[in-house]
Design a protein around this motif. Structure first.
Motif, short mmCIF file in Angstrom:
data_model
loop_
_atom_site.label_atom_id
_atom_site.label_comp_id
_atom_site.label_asym_id
_atom_site.label_seq_id
_atom_site.Cartn_x
_atom_site.Cartn_y
_atom_site.Cartn_z
N ASP A 36 -6.25 7.11 0.10
CA ASP A 36 -7.48 7.15 0.91
C ASP A 36 -8.66 6.58 0.13
O ASP A 36 -9.48 5.83 0.67
CB ASP A 36 -7.81 8.60 1.30
CG ASP A 36 -6.94 9.10 2.46
OD1 ASP A 36 -6.17 8.28 3.00
OD2 ASP A 36 -7.03 10.29 2.80
N PHE B 47 0.82 -1.21 0.00
CA PHE B 47 0.00 0.00 0.00
C PHE B 47 0.86 1.26 0.00
O PHE B 47 0.48 2.29 -0.55
CB PHE B 47 -0.93 -0.03 1.21
CG PHE B 47 -1.99 1.02 1.17
CD1 PHE B 47 -2.96 1.01 0.17
CD2 PHE B 47 -2.01 2.06 2.08
CE1 PHE B 47 -3.92 2.00 0.10
CE2 PHE B 47 -2.97 3.05 2.02
CZ PHE B 47 -3.93 3.02 1.03
N ARG C 85 -11.31 -1.33 11.49
CA ARG C 85 -9.98 -0.90 11.04
C ARG C 85 -9.01 -1.17 12.18
O ARG C 85 -9.10 -0.55 13.25
CB ARG C 85 -10.01 0.58 10.67
CG ARG C 85 -8.76 1.02 9.94
CD ARG C 85 -8.93 2.38 9.33
NE ARG C 85 -7.74 2.78 8.60
CZ ARG C 85 -7.56 3.97 8.09
NH1 ARG C 85 -8.50 4.88 8.19
NH2 ARG C 85 -6.43 4.26 7.44
N1 GTP Z 1 -3.56 7.05 2.18
C1 GTP Z 1 -3.47 6.52 3.40
N2 GTP Z 1 -2.39 5.79 3.71
C2 GTP Z 1 -2.30 5.23 4.94
C3 GTP Z 1 -3.32 5.40 5.88
N3 GTP Z 1 -2.98 4.71 7.01
C4 GTP Z 1 -1.77 4.15 6.77
N4 GTP Z 1 -1.35 4.45 5.50
C5 GTP Z 1 -0.13 4.07 4.82
O1 GTP Z 1 -0.11 2.68 4.61
C6 GTP Z 1 1.24 2.33 4.37
C7 GTP Z 1 1.52 0.97 4.97
O2 GTP Z 1 2.75 0.58 4.55
P1 GTP Z 1 3.49 -0.74 5.03
O3 GTP Z 1 3.15 -1.02 6.46
O4 GTP Z 1 4.92 -0.61 4.68
O5 GTP Z 1 2.82 -1.90 4.23
P2 GTP Z 1 2.65 -2.15 2.66
O6 GTP Z 1 3.31 -1.10 1.85
O7 GTP Z 1 1.18 -2.32 2.43
O8 GTP Z 1 3.39 -3.50 2.47
P3 GTP Z 1 2.88 -4.96 2.82
O9 GTP Z 1 1.87 -4.84 3.91
O10 GTP Z 1 4.10 -5.69 3.28
O11 GTP Z 1 2.32 -5.53 1.57
C8 GTP Z 1 2.12 3.43 4.95
O12 GTP Z 1 2.73 4.11 3.90
C9 GTP Z 1 1.11 4.36 5.64
O13 GTP Z 1 1.47 5.70 5.53
C10 GTP Z 1 -4.46 6.19 5.52
O14 GTP Z 1 -5.40 6.39 6.27
N5 GTP Z 1 -4.49 6.72 4.27
#
Ligand code: GTP
Length: 386
Positions: A275, A262, A297
Motif C-alpha cells: 500500500d 507488484f 486508479r
Molecule cells: N498492497 C496492495 N496490493 C494490491 C492492491 N490492489 C491490487 N494489489 C495487488 O497487486 C497485485 C497485482 O498482481 P499482478 O496482476 O499479478 O501483476 P504484477 O505482479 O504487478 O505483475 P506484472 O503486472 O506482470 O508486472 C496482486 O497481488 C494484488 O493483490 C492494493 O490496493 N494494495
C-alpha cells in the motif's frame, strides 16, 4: 421609527437561534470540519451581549455598557477564531494574545469610561471594525471561493464598515445621544448588528455545508488509499476531455501505468508495505503531472493518466519522467513501472483509446518491463498481458 431597544432584543434572539442551528448541525458533521464549536459559541456571546445592551438603564452601566461591549468583542473574536480553524489556519499565538489583550483593554476602558458615550463608541467601534475587517480578509483570502464564502466575506465587510462609520462619527454626536436614541446612525448600527449576526451565522452554516459537500464529492471521486481519481471519475473526466479535444481539434494523450511484479512486493513485504508503495507512486506521479493532466486508479496497481493538449512526442517525454521519478524512496522496496502511451484518433471512443494505451503497456512488459512503449498503430482487440 423602529424601537431600537426592540432591535437590540431581536439581535439577541437571532444569535440564540443561530447558535442552536449550528449546535445541531455540528453534531451531524464529521470532526474533520473544525471551527464549528467557535461558530456555535460566538452567536451565544452575541446573545448575552444583546441582552445586557437591551437592559441599559435597568442594570448598572458597568454591565449594560462594560460587560455588554466586552461580550460583543468576545463574540467577534470567537467568530474570527472559528473561521481561522475552519479554513485550517489557526490564529497564531501572537494574534491570539493580541485579541486577549484587546478584550481585557475593552473591559478596563469600559469600566473607566462607562459614562463617556462618544469615547466608548469610538474605542469599541475601532476594535470591532478591525476584527470584522480581519475576519472578512480571512474569508476572502481563501483560494477556493463559493457563494458561501463570498456571501460571508461581503456581510463581514459591510457590517465592519457600518461599525467604523458609527465609531468615527460618535465624537461629533450630540452629548445626550445614546445607543437607543432614535438617530439614523444608531438605527443603522443596530440593524447592522442584528442582520450582521444573523447573516454571518447563516454564512457559517452555508460554508460548513459547502465544505461537507466538497468532502463527500472528494470521497466519491478520489481513491481513498492513493488520492488518485476513482475509475468512475476517471472515465467521466476522460469522456469530457475526449469531447473537448475533438471539438477544439486538440490532441489528447493517455498513459497506462502498471507497477512491475507488484505481487512479489506484496508477497515479500506484506500488503501494508505494498500500500505504501502505491501511495508513494501516486504522490510522485502527481508531482510530475501538471494541470489539466489527471491521474486515475484503473484498478489494483494499474493507473491511467489523461494528458489534454499533449501530442505523442510530449506524452512520451512525460511518461519517461513518470517512470524515472517513480520508486526512488530508499525506505521502500525497490520497484519499477511500465507505461503504455496512446494518443486520440479522430473517431476514437475512450475505451478504444485506453485499450491502445493498454496495448502499449503490453509492449513495455513484453520488452522486459521498466520502460515506456508507444501503442502499436493498428487497432485491434487488446492483447492479453502475462
Ligand atoms: N498492497 C496492495 N496490493 C494490491 C492492491 N490492489 C491490487 N494489489 C495487488 O497487486 C497485485 C497485482 O498482481 P499482478 O496482476 O499479478 O501483476 P504484477 O505482479 O504487478 O505483475 P506484472 O503486472 O506482470 O508486472 C496482486 O497481488 C494484488 O493483490 C492494493 O490496493 N494494495
Amino acid at each position: 421609527m423602529l424601537e431600537l431597544r426592540t432591535i437590540s432584543g431581536v439581535t439577541g434572539v437571532m444569535g440564540c437561534l443561530m447558535a442552536l442551528v449550528m449546535f445541531f448541525q455540528r453534531r451531524s458533521y464529521p470532526p474533520t470540519i473544525h471551527g464549528l464549536g467557535h461558530w456555535t459559541a460566538a452567536p451565544l456571546l452575541a446573545f448575552a451581549s444583546a441582552v445586557l445592551f437591551t437592559l441599559r438603564g435597568v442594570v448598572p452601566a458597568l454591565l449594560s455598557a462594560g460587560l455588554a461591549n466586552a461580550l460583543l468583542f468576545a463574540a467577534a473574536a470567537t467568530f474570527l477564531a472559528g473561521s481561522c480553524r475552519f479554513f485550517g489556519q489557526p490564529l497564531p499565538a501572537r494574534a491570539t494574545a493580541l485579541l486577549w489583550l484587546a478584550g481585557a483593554a475593552t473591559l478596563v476602558f469600559m469600566s473607566l469610561f462607562s459614562g463617556h458615550y462618544g469615547w466608548r463608541v469610538l474605542f469599541m467601534g475601532l476594535l470591532l471594525s478591525g476584527v470584522g475587517a480581519w475576519h472578512a480578509a480571512v474569508v476572502w483570502r481563501q483560494p477556493v471561493h463559493s457563494f458561501a464564502t463570498r456571501f460571508t466575506g461581503t456581510v463581514l465587510a459591510i457590517s465592519s464598515t457600518i461599525t467604523l462609520a458609527r465609531a468615527v462619527s460618535a465624537p461629533f454626536a450630540p452629548p445626550q445621544e445614546g445607543l437607543f436614541t432614535p438617530a439614523p446612525m444608531q438605527m443603522m448600527y443596530l440593524l447592522g448588528l442584528a442582520f450582521g449576526t444573523l447573516l454571518t451565522s447563516i454564512g457559517t452554516v452555508l460554508m460548513a455545508a459547502e465544505h461537507l459537500r466538497r468532502e463527500l464529492e472528494r470521497l466519491i471521486t478520489h481513491d481513498s488509499l492513493t488520492g488518485a481519481l476513482t475509475r468512475r471519475a476517471l472515465f467521466t473526466t476522460g469522456e469530457a476531455e475526449l469531447a473537448r479535444a475533438r471539438r477544439q481539434g486538440r490532441p489528447l494523450a493517455v498513459l497506462m501505468l502498471d507497477l512491475d511484479h507488484f505481487k512479489q512486493i506484496n508477497d515479500a513485504h506484506g500488503h501494508r508495505v505494498g500500500d505504501r508503495v502505491l501511495v508513494d507512486f501516486v504522490a510522485r506521479a502527481h508531482a510530475v503531472l501538471r494541470r489539466p493532466a489527471v491521474l486515475g486508479r484503473y484498478g489494483g496497481e494499474e493507473f491511467v493518466a489523461l494528458l489534454p493538449d499533449t501530442d505523442m512526442g510530449q506524452a512520451l517525454a512525460v511518461a519517461e519522467r513518470l517512470r524515472t521519478s517513480a520508486c526512488v524512496d530508499a525506505h521502500l522496496p525497490p520497484c519499477s513501472v511500465s507505461i503504455g502511451v496512446a494518443t486520440a484518433l479522430p473517431q476514437d471512443t475512450l475505451d478504444a483509446l485506453i485499450n491502445r494505451a493498454d496495448a502499449g503497456l503490453y509492449e513495455a512488459k513484453a520488452q522486459g518491463r521498466n520502460r515506456v512503449a508507444q501503442a502499436p498503430a493498428a487497432d485491434g482487440p487488446p492483447p492479453r498481458r502475462h
